[in-house]
Design an enzyme around this catalytic site. Structure first.
Site, PDB file in Angstrom:
ATOM      1  N   LYS A 182      23.634 -32.141   6.001  1.00 14.50           N
ATOM      2  CA  LYS A 182      24.404 -33.384   6.110  1.00 14.50           C
ATOM      3  C   LYS A 182      24.576 -33.929   4.699  1.00 14.50           C
ATOM      4  CE  LYS A 182      26.311 -35.992   9.270  1.00 14.50           C
ATOM      5  NZ  LYS A 182      26.866 -35.633  10.594  1.00 14.50           N
ATOM      6  N   ASP A 227      32.498 -37.065   9.343  1.00  8.62           N
ATOM      7  CA  ASP A 227      31.555 -37.896  10.106  1.00  8.62           C
ATOM      8  C   ASP A 227      32.097 -39.317   9.954  1.00  8.62           C
ATOM      9  OD1 ASP A 227      28.677 -37.770  11.454  1.00  8.62           O
ATOM     10  OD2 ASP A 227      28.632 -39.532  10.186  1.00  8.62           O
TER      11      ASP A 227
END
Ligand code: NDP
Length: 450
Positions: free
Chosen positions: A125, A165
């Protein structure tokens, strides 16, 4: 003291300043003990101590010039968590709240989610504390280019493949891809969620929201019920929430709420998905605009919410789809949902429910789909985009959507069967965590200490 508890206690000492990371690890470790007891090899190989530490954390300065000619400085990160199952894979978040602890929580979750998809992808991430809100297109472009000026050294089609995201959608992915191509002279599938004009997959935009509804439908059918004809509440008004609402209509359910960081909409006739797309994807406006365009809809600003609550969860419903952000649904919210007869909670956002809310759902016995299973459709379809890029093919929408449905069905079956094997058939938290963990852990053992 159990092995999992011992590792958790140690982690709490080391990372006391990263509460959401500790919360995410706790949720996983506390459900793994039955699998750890069953097979001592995981403790012998110190898998928990190893899996909680990222393989690599990259941090960097991002400097860029705004429209007024002023220099701006942001922080950039990429957490390359675990590559036992494949190249690192996971989104980029651009939001002022981003810090290392949040990205570690998201990266840690991503390991197990990616494992559950059954596809060859590791967990990662990244992101920045940059806030795209209120910035001009050119400012967003300059920021994305500056971010990629450092990130390009660490990513690649078989190394690490970021996606979107919160705050990172098609526009941002396009700018990031353009700069990667310029810096490396390489036209490769280094990012997913790309525009279909340059390697994006059809159905990727829809995949997380659609996948969440497919998962919820499996849970309901597992109980001899269905989402058809059901009233649903949805939080968020971004990518995941929008396509969750769209798919709910496809299967005959009715979403009646959406929310953003400034307020919520209750539309008793059902959320108008075309209006939502116009407001959020085209105008990039707040939900007050939805209320202007749909006179029957009721808008409640955050300033009128009771402290610490999101009033979306007070709306009576059969099923709830939290699709905004982490910890947006607490114990009070869970109690309100249960008291109003909610039978199903399926998480589109990552870790939207607090640990206390999760316990309330599990104790109540309703269908509860934890995020790492229920929202895995996004990353799974990203992997389908990687497969199309690598083979220079382009699949049509139905082909991708069919594969997505198959993957969500497999994830549900895998989580359910694993939970059943451990004597708790309706505990999909336990099932998803153990199923996801075992594959990664076994791969780590087979690959040795390296
Ligand atoms: P978007 O940026 O498209 O939308 C996020 C939505 O949530 C916006 O409506 C935003 O409101 C709202 N929101 C964000 N932060 C807060 C907050 N602190 N309080 C209240 N509302 C908030 O993001 P996505 O839809 O892509 O992501 C939503 C969630 O889904 C995240 O948890 C993400 O990690 C998860 N997810 C996303 C995937 C994807 O494919 N995109 C895949 C898997 C999980 P506002 O517009 O006012 O900021």
């Amino acid at each position: 003291m159990s092995y999992a508890q011992h590792v958790m206690d140690d982690l709490k000492q080391k990372y006391a300043s990263e509460p959401v990371f500790l919360q995410a690890v706790q949720e996983v470790l506390m459900t793994l003990q039955p699998a750890l007891d069953k097979d001592p090899k995981y403790q012998q190989h110190k898998i928990l101590e190893r899996i909680v530490e990222p393989e690599r954390i990259i941090g960097f300065r991002v400097e860029w010039v705004d429209d007024k000619g002023e220099i701006q400085v942001n922080r950039g990160f990429r957490v390359q968590y675990n590559s036992a199952l494949g190249p690192y894979k996971g989104g980029l978040r651009f939001h002022p709240s981003v810090n290392l602890g949040i990205l570690k929580f998201l990266g840690f979750e991503q390991i197990f989610k990616n494992s559950l998809t059954g596809l060859a992808i590791g967990g990662a991430k990244g992101g920045s504390d940059f806030d795209p809100k209120g910035k001009s297109d050119i400012e967003v472009m300059r920021f994305c280019q500056a971010f990629m000026n450092e990130l390009y050294r660490h990513v690649g089609a078989t190394i690490d493949v970021p996606a979107g995201d919160i705050g990172v959608g098609g526009r941002e992915v396009g700018y990031l891809f353009g700069q990667y191509k310029k810096l490396t002279k390489s036209y490769e599938g280094v990012l997913t969620g790309k525009n279909v004009l340059f390697g994006g997959s059809l159905a990727r935009t829809e995949a997380t929201g659609y996948g969440n509804v497919y998962f919820a439908q499996h849970m309901m059918q597992g109980r001899g019920d269905s989402l058809e004809g059901k009233t649903c509440v949805v939080s968020g008004a971004g990518n995941v929430a929008t396509y969750c609402c769209e798919k709910l209509y496809h299967i005959g359910a009715k979403p009646v709420t959406v929310s953003d960081s400034r307020g919520m909409i209750y539309d008793a006739d059902g959320i108008k998905v075309d209006v939502l797309k116009q407001v959020k994807e085209v105008e990039r406006a707040s939900l007050t605009r939805y209320a202007e365009l749909v006179p029957g809809a009721k808008y409640t600003p955050v300033s009128e919410y009771p402290a610490g609550r999101n009033v979306v969860w007070n709306v009576p419903c059969d099923a709830a789809f939290p699709c905004a952000t982490q910890n947006e649904l607490n114990l009070e919210d869970a109690k309100a949902l249960l008291a109003n007869g909610c039978k199903c909670v399926s998480e589109g956002a990552n870790m939207p429910s607090t640990l206390e809310a999760v316990h309330a759902f599990l104790e109540s016995g309703i269908c509860y789909g934890p995020s790492k299973a229920a929202n895995a459709g996004g990353v799974a379809t990203s992997q389908l985009e990687m497969a199309q890029n690598a083979s220079m093919q382009k699949w049509d929408f139905a082909t991708v959507d069919n594969k997505l449905q198959g993957i969500m069905g497999n994830i549900y079956a895998n989580a359910f069967e694993t939970a059943k094997d451990f004597g708790q058939p309706n505990n999909l938290v336990l099932g998803a965590n153990i199923a996801g963990f075992r594959k990664v852990a076994d791969a780590m053992i087979a690959q040795g200490v390296c």
